[in-house]
Design an enzyme around this catalytic site. Structure first.
Site, short mmCIF file in Angstrom:
data_model
loop_
_atom_site.label_atom_id
_atom_site.label_comp_id
_atom_site.label_asym_id
_atom_site.label_seq_id
_atom_site.Cartn_x
_atom_site.Cartn_y
_atom_site.Cartn_z
N ALA A 68 -8.69 -8.14 24.47
CA ALA A 68 -9.56 -6.98 24.73
C ALA A 68 -9.05 -6.26 25.96
O ALA A 68 -8.30 -6.82 26.77
CB ALA A 68 -11.01 -7.41 24.93
N ILE A 88 -8.12 -10.95 28.37
CA ILE A 88 -8.61 -9.60 28.55
C ILE A 88 -7.81 -8.91 29.65
O ILE A 88 -7.34 -9.55 30.58
CB ILE A 88 -10.13 -9.60 28.87
CG1 ILE A 88 -10.71 -8.18 28.94
CG2 ILE A 88 -10.44 -10.40 30.13
CD1 ILE A 88 -12.24 -8.14 28.97
N CYS A 89 -7.63 -7.61 29.49
CA CYS A 89 -6.99 -6.77 30.50
C CYS A 89 -5.58 -7.28 30.84
O CYS A 89 -4.76 -7.48 29.95
CB CYS A 89 -7.89 -6.70 31.74
SG CYS A 89 -7.34 -5.50 32.98
N GLY A 90 -5.28 -7.49 32.11
CA GLY A 90 -3.93 -7.87 32.52
C GLY A 90 -3.44 -9.15 31.91
O GLY A 90 -2.22 -9.35 31.77
N THR A 113 -3.58 -9.90 28.89
CA THR A 113 -2.90 -9.58 27.63
C THR A 113 -1.43 -9.27 27.90
O THR A 113 -0.56 -9.61 27.09
CB THR A 113 -3.56 -8.40 26.91
OG1 THR A 113 -3.48 -7.21 27.72
CG2 THR A 113 -5.02 -8.70 26.59
#
Length: 205
Positions: A157, A106-108, A110
């Site tokens: 996500a 999720i977030c960074g 990714t």
């Protein structure tokens, strides 16, 4: 169904600056469903989250093997975008996926997987498409404008979708399915009180 995979722990990566809010729904619901959560850090030294929480990892990343895990969860953190400190976690994600063990980012995180080439041939999402494009990865054509995406064992996500992220994880591991999974999402994401009855009837509260 009580399979060998069910008895394996879920591993949550922990490192300095990790975003506290991004994985709490997933880990709490997994634990309530009887799944063991183990934290894995760069080493066994304590780390500190964005919220200032001090976390003592259960094990160090070099000691983590895909065959001993049901899932690796990678939260976002400032460190994903400020250097290569967390690159070993992305390489471990590759080892997990190569071994057929799922990964959720999720977030960074990714962006870390994008740099590792793991999003080049999988449908995925993140905060915004141009955030990942800045990594120079080759998977821009597979970007999906969605709250969360699962493709071939990889969940992705953006930072504002911790509930959708948890939904994908719970579905991937078979913790909840069908209308129960949908009701869980509607209750925690949409505050739909009608979903409470579905969960209560299924013993999912």
């Amino acid at each position: 169904m009580n399979t060998t995979a069910d008895r394996k722990p879920v591993h949550l990566a922990v490192y300095d600056t990790l975003a506290d809010w991004e994985t709490g729904h997933a880990t709490a619901q997994l634990a309530r469903a009887g799944r063991e959560i183990r934290t894995v850090g760069p080493a066994t030294a304590p780390v500190r989250s964005t919220g200032g929480l001090r976390i003592q990892p259960d094990l160090a990343l070099p000691d983590l093997r895909p065959e001993d895990s049901a899932l690796l969860i990678l939260p976002g953190a400032d460190l994903w975008d400020t250097g290569d400190d967390l690159a070993p976690f992305a390489r471990t994600a590759r080892a997990f996926l190569d071994a057929g063990v799922p990964v959720a980012a999720i977030c960074g995180a990714t962006a870390g997987l994008a740099r590792e080439g793991l999003l080049d041939d999988r449908a995925h999402t993140s905060a915004v498409s141009f955030y990942l494009a800045a990594t120079g990865y080759a998977g821009a054509g597979r970007y999906v404008e969605a709250d969360a995406v699962t493709d071939r064992g990889l969940v992705t996500a953006g930072p504002t979708e911790p509930v959708a992220f948890a939904r994908e994880i719970l579905g991937l591991l078979g913790v909840y399915e069908g209308e129960v999974l949908d009701a869980w999402y509607r209750l925690f994401h949409d505050s739909d009180t009608a979903a409470y009855g579905v969960l209560e009837k299924a013993g999912a509260l």
